[in-house]
Scaffold this motif. Structure first.
Motif, mmCIF file in Angstrom:
data_model
loop_
_atom_site.group_PDB
_atom_site.id
_atom_site.type_symbol
_atom_site.label_atom_id
_atom_site.label_comp_id
_atom_site.label_asym_id
_atom_site.label_seq_id
_atom_site.Cartn_x
_atom_site.Cartn_y
_atom_site.Cartn_z
ATOM 1 N N MET A 209 18.573 -2.532 20.759
ATOM 2 C CA MET A 209 17.888 -1.336 20.264
ATOM 3 C C MET A 209 18.438 -0.104 20.948
ATOM 4 N N ASN A 210 18.450 0.995 20.197
ATOM 5 C CA ASN A 210 18.828 2.282 20.768
ATOM 6 C C ASN A 210 18.039 3.362 20.053
ATOM 7 N N ALA A 211 17.408 4.243 20.836
ATOM 8 C CA ALA A 211 16.638 5.364 20.282
ATOM 9 C C ALA A 211 15.687 4.915 19.173
ATOM 10 N N GLY A 212 14.988 3.810 19.412
ATOM 11 C CA GLY A 212 13.946 3.392 18.480
ATOM 12 C C GLY A 212 14.435 2.632 17.257
ATOM 13 N N ALA A 226 31.784 -9.529 18.057
ATOM 14 C CA ALA A 226 31.916 -8.458 17.078
ATOM 15 C C ALA A 226 30.813 -7.434 17.251
ATOM 16 N N PRO A 227 30.837 -6.661 18.357
ATOM 17 C CA PRO A 227 29.822 -5.619 18.519
ATOM 18 C C PRO A 227 29.950 -4.573 17.413
ATOM 19 N N ALA A 228 28.793 -4.115 16.932
ATOM 20 C CA ALA A 228 28.795 -3.223 15.776
ATOM 21 C C ALA A 228 29.407 -1.864 16.100
ATOM 22 N N ASP A 229 29.168 -1.382 17.315
ATOM 23 C CA ASP A 229 29.732 -0.065 17.648
ATOM 24 C C ASP A 229 29.966 0.024 19.158
ATOM 25 N N ASP A 230 30.401 1.195 19.599
ATOM 26 C CA ASP A 230 30.729 1.372 21.014
ATOM 27 C C ASP A 230 29.511 1.184 21.909
ATOM 28 N N PHE A 231 28.321 1.594 21.401
ATOM 29 C CA PHE A 231 27.117 1.466 22.215
ATOM 30 C C PHE A 231 26.834 -0.004 22.517
ATOM 31 N N GLY A 237 28.659 -4.930 28.184
ATOM 32 C CA GLY A 237 29.504 -5.054 29.356
ATOM 33 C C GLY A 237 30.920 -4.538 29.177
ATOM 34 N N GLY A 238 31.212 -3.835 28.068
ATOM 35 C CA GLY A 238 32.560 -3.286 27.882
ATOM 36 C C GLY A 238 33.591 -4.379 27.982
ATOM 37 N N ASP A 239 34.575 -4.174 28.854
ATOM 38 C CA ASP A 239 35.644 -5.168 28.975
ATOM 39 C C ASP A 239 35.161 -6.469 29.607
#
Lengths: 318, 243
Positions: A209-212, A226-231, A237-239
């Motif tokens: 979740m992000n911002a509700g 397959a993360p949906a976006d950069d967030f 955990g990024g790399d």
């Protein structure tokens, strides 16, 4: 089964939860993750009506929760929170027996149930039943909190960062116990955490979740790959995502049968994670490991190529 | 009675014993009192026996404090419920006003309405004793760990169940401390009642001041002091030793 259909919550002018939809199937452990203030705790507390939702619908086993009286609903849903909220003036046994007593179980049955739960959570009755919460360690208090949540044998369990205040060793121990409990009891669990490793280790379904809003949901491996976006990617955990994937994959899933080649000295248990296998390789300067079972007998082997490369479905290896 | 129990209750028992001994056997102290007032015609307060005055004193304080507890604790509970929260500032202010109002002034105002006797001092003590009780009850109920409230609600406890099983037991030590302050202060203040015709331990003091007789003053003052000490140490034993 818990279903949320475009559920919305506003506090004053702020929208804390924005039209989220989510289904948690029976027996599934669903972890809600996100940064602080993303609405994950609010979402959890709307399910047992500690907070009323403003819009959308929440159904439990097909019935809208507004049909139930809030108190009746909450007695049917287990609830465990980070600070445990144990009543300091009640003994451990009395704390655990709270919901059964609210449900007016006969005293003898409450007593039996309390002993059963204390055994289930590894709290010897003669040692702990008469203690007060202030006499418990953090881990013990949290066990009592979980026992209290399970007391009336609810189908649904809501957990709000239950292990967040514990030291890493106790936390990992309790996570393991929760996994064991869950495989035996098959409760429907909604679990809020901001510890990504905890979420990955426990969840059948991961909800970011992000911002509700729900940014992405799915099986932990799906999100890692397959993360949906950069967030989502950075939250996961990024790399470090690769290592996190290795940390939730078992050696047994990647090992090969024993070959005719000489077995390497370095060994790893079949139930260890790939991450642990990598650590052993790094420490032993080896690119091949013998995989052993509980009796320390070799059951297979694992190569570095096998770990890093052809792991995906249909991946070939020599 | 076990030794531990005896030790625990020894302080209040000593004060109570001393108090009763002085109230009943004041005559034996005549030589001592004579020494404080060698010129006076009499040194023992003659109007009424001290035990009766003591009982009257206790009675006045008990009635006033009992009412103050019921009203004070009740009001504090009401204004911490969801429905009464709007009245919280009002009640807190009223209670502190009650204490800034000098009891003597209340007596002066109450006499024309209630007449001479015991009622004016009961009203004055009631008003004067409300603040510590209201303030401590509010502090006790508002100061509970929010996680405990959250858990109590989350487990499905209703408002009444939370109040009686969780909030009041946890706030009890703070509430009792408020009642203790209120009662102890009122034991001393009740002596003022003698100025408007209430017969209590204030009577020998007022008589002593009027007649210039230190021995009278001493009898009243020492008994009031002992009563306050006895009640105060009783309260300190009432507070739970656990936790």
């Amino acid at each position: 089964m818990i279903e949320l259909k475009s559920v919305t919550k506003r506090f004053g002018g702020e929208t804390a939860v924005d039209a989220i939809s989510l289904t948690v199937n029976r027996g599934e452990l669903c972890a809600l993750v996100g940064t602080s203030g993303c609405g994950k705790s609010t979402t959890l507390r709307m399910i047992n009506r500690l907070i009323e939702h403003d819009g959308g619908e929440i159904h439990i086993d097909g019935r809208p929760i507004r049909e139930f009286d809030g108190r009746i609903l909450r007695r049917r849903i287990g609830y465990a929170i980070q600070s445990t909220g144990l009543f300091p003036h009640w003994s451990v046994a009395r704390n655990i027996g709270l919901v059964p007593r609210l449900l007016k179980w006969p005293a003898a049955r409450v007593g039996e149930r309390v002993e059963e739960l204390m055994a289930l959570l590894g709290l010897p009755v003669e040692q702990f039943a008469d203690k007060y919460p202030s006499q418990l360690s953090g881990g013990q208090a949290q066990r009592v909190g979980v026992a209290r949540a399970l007391a009336a044998d609810p189908d649904i369990l809501l957990m709000d960062e239950p292990f967040g205040a514990l030291d890493p060793i106790t936390r990992e121990g309790l996570q393991g116990e929760l996994r064991d409990l869950q495989s035996r009891l098959q409760k429907t669990i909604v679990f809020v955490t901001h510890d990504m490793d905890e979420a990955l280790a426990l969840a059948d379904r991961l909800v970011v979740m992000n911002a509700g809003r729900i940014v992405q949901q799915g099986r932990p491996l799906e999100l890692l790959r397959a993360p949906a976006d950069d967030f989502v990617a950075s939250l996961l955990g990024g790399d470090d995502r690769g290592l996190k994937e290795a940390a939730i994959t078992r050696v047994a899933e990647r090992m090969q049968p024993l070959s005719l080649r000489l077995l390497p000295q370095a060994r790893v248990h079949r139930d260890a994670t790939l991450r642990q296998a990598l650590a052993v390789m790094f420490r032993e300067h080896a690119d091949r490991l013998a995989v052993i079972d509980d009796e320390a007998l070799p059951v297979g082997e694992l190569s570095l190529r096998r770990i890093v490369g052809a792991g995906r479905e249909g991946g070939s290896d020599t | 009675m076990s030794m531990a129990l005896l030790t625990r209750w020894s302080a209040p028992l000593v004060w109570l014993g001393l108090l009763l001994a002085l109230a009943v056997g004041g005559e034996w102290l005549e030589p001592l009192l004579r020494w404080s007032e060698p010129e006076a015609r009499r040194v023992l307060y003659p109007q009424a026996d001290l035990l009766t005055l003591l009982l009257r004193h206790v009675q006045v304080v008990a009635i006033a404090s009992g009412l103050a507890v019921v009203i004070g604790v009740g009001a504090a509970i009401l204004v911490t419920r969801p429905g009464g929260r709007d009245f919280l500032p009002l009640v807190a202010q009223f209670a502190s006003m009650g204490q800034t109002f000098p009891p003597v002034a209340v007596l002066a105002l109450a006499v024309p309405v209630l007449g001479f006797g015991t009622w004016p001092i009961i009203v004055a003590l009631l008003l004067y004793g409300l603040l510590p009780i209201v303030r401590n009850t509010l502090a006790g109920l508002e100061g509970l760990d929010p996680a405990i409230e959250e858990a109590a609600r989350g487990m499905g406890m209703g408002g009444g169940q939370r109040l009686w099983q969780v909030e009041l037991p946890l706030a009890a030590p703070i509430i009792l401390a408020g009642i203790r302050t209120s009662v102890t202060v009122n034991i001393a203040t009740a002596a003022l009642g003698a100025t408007v015709g209430a017969s209590n331990l204030g009577a020998p003091i007022i008589a002593g001041i009027v007649n210039g007789n230190t021995a009278y003053i001493l009898q009243g003052a020492v008994l009031i002091g002992l009563l306050a000490l006895a009640v105060d140490s009783l309260f300190s034993r009432l507070l739970p030793a656990r936790q």
